[in-house]
Motif scaffolding. Structure first.
Motif, mmCIF file in Angstrom:
data_model
loop_
_atom_site.group_PDB
_atom_site.id
_atom_site.type_symbol
_atom_site.label_atom_id
_atom_site.label_comp_id
_atom_site.label_asym_id
_atom_site.label_seq_id
_atom_site.Cartn_x
_atom_site.Cartn_y
_atom_site.Cartn_z
ATOM 1 N N GLY A 56 0.864 -1.234 0.099
ATOM 2 C CA GLY A 56 0.103 -0.071 -0.142
ATOM 3 C C GLY A 56 0.983 1.424 -0.079
ATOM 4 O O GLY A 56 2.052 1.250 0.288
ATOM 5 N N ARG A 57 0.236 2.294 -0.269
ATOM 6 C CA ARG A 57 0.813 3.783 -0.494
ATOM 7 C C ARG A 57 -0.135 4.850 0.384
ATOM 8 O O ARG A 57 -1.501 4.640 0.288
ATOM 9 C CB ARG A 57 1.208 4.107 -1.970
ATOM 10 N N THR A 58 0.545 5.570 1.222
ATOM 11 C CA THR A 58 0.055 6.825 1.649
ATOM 12 C C THR A 58 -0.430 7.822 0.454
ATOM 13 O O THR A 58 0.000 7.534 -0.965
ATOM 14 C CB THR A 58 0.488 7.545 2.688
ATOM 15 N N GLU A 59 -1.222 8.873 0.691
ATOM 16 C CA GLU A 59 -1.363 9.993 -0.238
ATOM 17 C C GLU A 59 0.097 10.819 -0.149
ATOM 18 O O GLU A 59 0.637 10.785 0.681
ATOM 19 C CB GLU A 59 -2.639 10.630 -0.021
ATOM 20 N N MET A 60 0.344 11.742 -1.317
ATOM 21 C CA MET A 60 1.136 12.734 -1.222
ATOM 22 C C MET A 60 0.661 13.743 -0.556
ATOM 23 O O MET A 60 -0.421 14.396 -0.712
ATOM 24 C CB MET A 60 1.816 12.760 -2.667
ATOM 25 N N ILE A 61 1.679 14.487 0.497
ATOM 26 C CA ILE A 61 1.326 15.485 1.026
ATOM 27 C C ILE A 61 2.344 16.779 0.600
ATOM 28 O O ILE A 61 3.466 16.506 0.559
ATOM 29 C CB ILE A 61 1.299 15.400 2.643
ATOM 30 N N LYS A 62 1.743 17.904 -0.018
ATOM 31 C CA LYS A 62 2.624 18.887 -0.585
ATOM 32 C C LYS A 62 3.276 19.667 0.648
ATOM 33 O O LYS A 62 2.608 20.053 1.447
ATOM 34 C CB LYS A 62 1.540 19.850 -1.489
ATOM 35 N N ASP A 63 4.413 19.944 0.269
ATOM 36 C CA ASP A 63 5.228 21.013 0.986
ATOM 37 C C ASP A 63 5.235 20.520 2.804
ATOM 38 O O ASP A 63 4.727 21.310 3.577
ATOM 39 C CB ASP A 63 4.921 22.338 0.680
ATOM 40 N N SER A 64 5.537 19.678 2.914
ATOM 41 C CA SER A 64 5.642 19.269 4.267
ATOM 42 C C SER A 64 6.700 18.554 4.721
ATOM 43 O O SER A 64 7.088 17.453 4.247
ATOM 44 C CB SER A 64 4.190 18.645 4.831
ATOM 45 N N LEU A 65 7.382 18.746 6.078
ATOM 46 C CA LEU A 65 8.503 18.228 6.540
ATOM 47 C C LEU A 65 7.970 17.240 7.634
ATOM 48 O O LEU A 65 8.901 16.516 8.349
ATOM 49 C CB LEU A 65 9.825 18.927 6.774
ATOM 50 N N ASN A 66 6.753 17.280 8.010
ATOM 51 C CA ASN A 66 6.203 16.575 9.362
ATOM 52 C C ASN A 66 4.594 16.202 8.830
ATOM 53 O O ASN A 66 3.738 16.495 9.407
ATOM 54 C CB ASN A 66 5.865 17.756 10.423
ATOM 55 N N PRO A 67 4.865 15.326 7.719
ATOM 56 C CA PRO A 67 3.231 14.616 7.340
ATOM 57 C C PRO A 67 2.717 13.738 8.362
ATOM 58 O O PRO A 67 3.373 12.970 9.008
ATOM 59 C CB PRO A 67 3.948 13.846 6.237
ATOM 60 N N GLN A 68 1.459 14.097 8.297
ATOM 61 C CA GLN A 68 0.355 13.079 9.003
ATOM 62 C C GLN A 68 -0.355 12.638 8.026
ATOM 63 O O GLN A 68 -1.539 13.076 7.558
ATOM 64 C CB GLN A 68 -0.419 14.028 10.199
ATOM 65 N N TRP A 69 -0.234 11.317 7.439
ATOM 66 C CA TRP A 69 -1.085 10.765 6.242
ATOM 67 C C TRP A 69 -2.250 10.319 6.927
ATOM 68 O O TRP A 69 -2.448 9.965 7.838
ATOM 69 C CB TRP A 69 -0.245 9.560 5.549
#
Length: 301
Positions: free
Chosen positions: A73-86
């Motif tokens: 599986g894959r998470t979504e891509m989050i734009k412009d983030s160094l601290n993502p919470q998928w």
């Protein structure tokens, strides 16, 4: 009964393959449960020159007896983030009696290619699924000391750390349980990856919601706000996990979001009385979204 017949009988009782021409043995029952993994990261490496990284996490599993990892599986891509919470969870079959090794590979996803090799790698983490699920219901507590009574918080003890000279400026309350997440340092990059596992609810119920906002706070200096919502599910350890995100509505203080159609197990594990947290943000292109406000509700209201 001959020795050969006795061996065949034992294999049949264990559910093994019978000898050629023999009747099939009883099926083997492997203890198993469907679980979902929530993933977040902090302090990722910045690979983009004029913005921040656009992280996406791919999860691979190596089952017992296999010699290679397979994508699950894959998470979504989050734009412009160094601290993502998928928000997107990874569902897996958890086999209690087997060792299932997971690999979390994080990428800066900068183009439309679906191939990981075409993206910049931000690092990897490996652990077993058992390590993640073993944190559920943990009741371990911190050991408390006060290494420097001259600090500005003389009545507030601090937890013991590996480096006693580096103190947590916001320590948890005394005797509070260790969070049920598993955190590991990202190899080949920077930062920490945090994983949490929950058993998937058997509820098949689907919820439809229509949400609007009125007179929201103006967050943009030269405009209005670009609001969007994030829904958080409260798990059995009273931790809130991101569960659903709406679209962004540009330049309005009175947004009307598209109808939300989502399984109730996503929002509250099928429990209508369980708390749901909703945060409203003003979207910013650099990823530093401004919090407009938050509220708590449940499906019974």
């Amino acid at each position: 009964m001959s020795k050969r017949q006795l061996n065949n009988e034992k294999r049949m009782q264990a559910g093994g393959m019978p000898p050629m021409g023999g009747p099939p043995g009883p099926p083997q029952m492997v203890p198993m449960s469907k679980v979902e993994i929530s993933i977040s990261a902090k302090g990722l490496k910045d690979k983009d020159a004029f913005s921040k990284s656009d992280p996406l996490c791919i999860v691979y599993v190596k089952e017992m007896g296999q010699d290679r990892f397979q994508e699950v599986g894959r998470t979504e891509m989050i734009k412009d983030s160094l601290n993502p919470q998928w928000v997107r969870k990874i569902e897996l079959d958890y086999r209690f009696e087997e060792r299932q090794v997971l690999r979390f590979a994080i990428y800066d996803w900068d183009n439309k290619s679906s191939k990981p090799d075409d993206q910049d790698k931000l690092g990897t983490v490996e652990c077993s699924l058992g390590e993640i699920m073993g944190r559920q219901g943990s009741q371990c507590t911190y050991v408390w000391v006060c290494p420097n009574p001259t600090l500005p918080y003389p009545t507030l003890p601090y937890p013991t750390l590996k480096n006693p000279n580096k103190l947590d400026p916001n320590p948890p309350l005394p005797n509070s349980p260790v969070p049920p997440q598993l955190s590991k340092t990202i190899q080949g990059g920077t930062g920490v990856l945090t994983m949490e596992g929950d058993e998937v609810s058997s509820s098949k119920e689907v919820v439809t919601m229509e949400l609007t906002g009125t007179d929201l706070d103006k967050k943009d200096f030269l405009g209005k706000s670009d609001p969007f919502l994030i829904f958080y599910r409260c798990n059995d350890s009273s931790q809130y996990l991101a569960a659903h995100k709406t679209e962004v509505i540009k330049k309005t203080l009175n947004p009307v979001w598209k109808p939300i159609i989502v399984p109730s197990r996503t929002l509250c594990s099928g429990d209508h009385g369980r708390s749901i947290k909703i945060e409203c943000y003003d979207w910013d292109s650099d990823g530093s979204h401004d919090l407009i406000g938050e509220c708590y509700t449940n499906l019974e209201r």
